[in-house]
Design a protein around this motif. Sequence first.
Motif, PDB file in Angstrom:
ATOM      1  N   ASP A   1       0.812  -1.212   0.000  1.00 16.29           N
ATOM      2  CA  ASP A   1       0.000   0.000   0.000  1.00 16.29           C
ATOM      3  C   ASP A   1       0.853   1.273   0.000  1.00 16.29           C
ATOM      4  OD1 ASP A   1      -2.290  -1.473  -0.074  1.00 16.29           O
ATOM      5  OD2 ASP A   1      -2.726  -1.309   2.071  1.00 16.29           O
ATOM      6  N   ALA A   2       1.917   1.279   0.801  1.00 22.54           N
ATOM      7  CA  ALA A   2       2.759   2.483   0.873  1.00 22.54           C
ATOM      8  C   ALA A   2       3.383   2.776  -0.487  1.00 22.54           C
ATOM      9  CB  ALA A   2       3.850   2.297   1.928  1.00 22.54           C
TER      10      ALA A   2
ATOM     11  N   HIS B   1       0.530   4.029  -2.980  1.00 23.76           N
ATOM     12  CA  HIS B   1       0.095   5.412  -2.799  1.00 23.76           C
ATOM     13  C   HIS B   1       1.194   6.393  -3.254  1.00 23.76           C
ATOM     14  CE1 HIS B   1      -3.677   4.459  -0.949  1.00 23.76           C
ATOM     15  NE2 HIS B   1      -3.106   3.782   0.029  1.00 23.76           N
TER      16      HIS B   1
END
Length: 363
Positions: A234-235, A238
């Motif tokens: 996810d990091a 994004h």
Amino acid sequence: MKRFHAMSAHEEDVPTAYSRLSDDTAPTGPLGALLPLLPGLATAAAIAAIAIALRNLIGIAALSPLILSIVLGMVIANTVGAPAWAKPGITFSLRRILRFAIILLGLQLTLSQIGEVGARGLAVVVATLAATFLFTKAAGRLLGVERKLAELIAAGTSVCGASAVIATNTVTEGSDEDVAYAVACVTVFGSIAMIAAPFIGRLLSLDPVAYGLFTGATIHEVAQVVAAAFQGGDAAGHFGTIVKLSRVLMLAPLILALGFAAWDRSAEGPREGRARRGAPMPWFVFGFLALVVVNSLVPISEEIHQGVAFLASFLLSMALAAMGLETHLGKLKRQGLRPALLGLLASLFIASFGLCAIKLAGF
């Protein structure tokens, strides 16, 4: 149905139903100007709607409706042929609809997002973009690829894929076949980059920030970046998305620079040619930048953002559908394989340069 390029001297340039109206019965004002456009606009809109439905049916998020639209348009143009009565609306889609859609893209960006990338990240993005564009132009000259086509491949590879190709062509003024070829290049090689990126990230042991920066700074389409970046978590997903959106913002200064470069080239010709052409100033770029500022300063609900994003995607799909309707495979074949080789070299360069820039910047 007749194709546009095959119209005889006896055929009319506007829909027959309207051209035969007398001065007393022909609609006037905005309605009179709109009616001849409706058939072509409806045709392009129908193709765009089918493309979006196909993408949703197939379920592959990275498969852009822009690509499907131009493919569907080309299939129609090269089989049954595009009807002559649709030409006014199709031409309108290629010009006015396209520019309005690019303006709307400004509402997908904010200045704070650019701030999240940081000075080092922005330096990587700008350096990679500029180096890739210049390298592709130079390689195009060495390979003997026509300048306009090389410029479109350079923009699509260095900035944001198909959207950059069609936006850049408002200044470059290449043929529809040039645009179709450039879109094909950035689609194919961008898809390969999307698949290869996770393997490269693992091979080089890139952390989430470095991997997100790598995908956002080097992969062609926004959807391709999202698909590849989230493979790193996810990091990474994004951050990669934000980096890519920051890279999209670079489309504005690139188009402005190309506009001035085109003016310089025309200034070398006869004085009457300069007066006739004028500076190819892409005014819609200022609308794009204005909406970036509005989006940064004015609170806008998520529902409005999603609606505008869908509208921009739909209008861009209409523009590419119209482009496909005026693209013929025979002309594409005559371009040969050298532009495809240029697209491959540009894609290899942006990936290699981006990785080196990321390491040099300390990520």
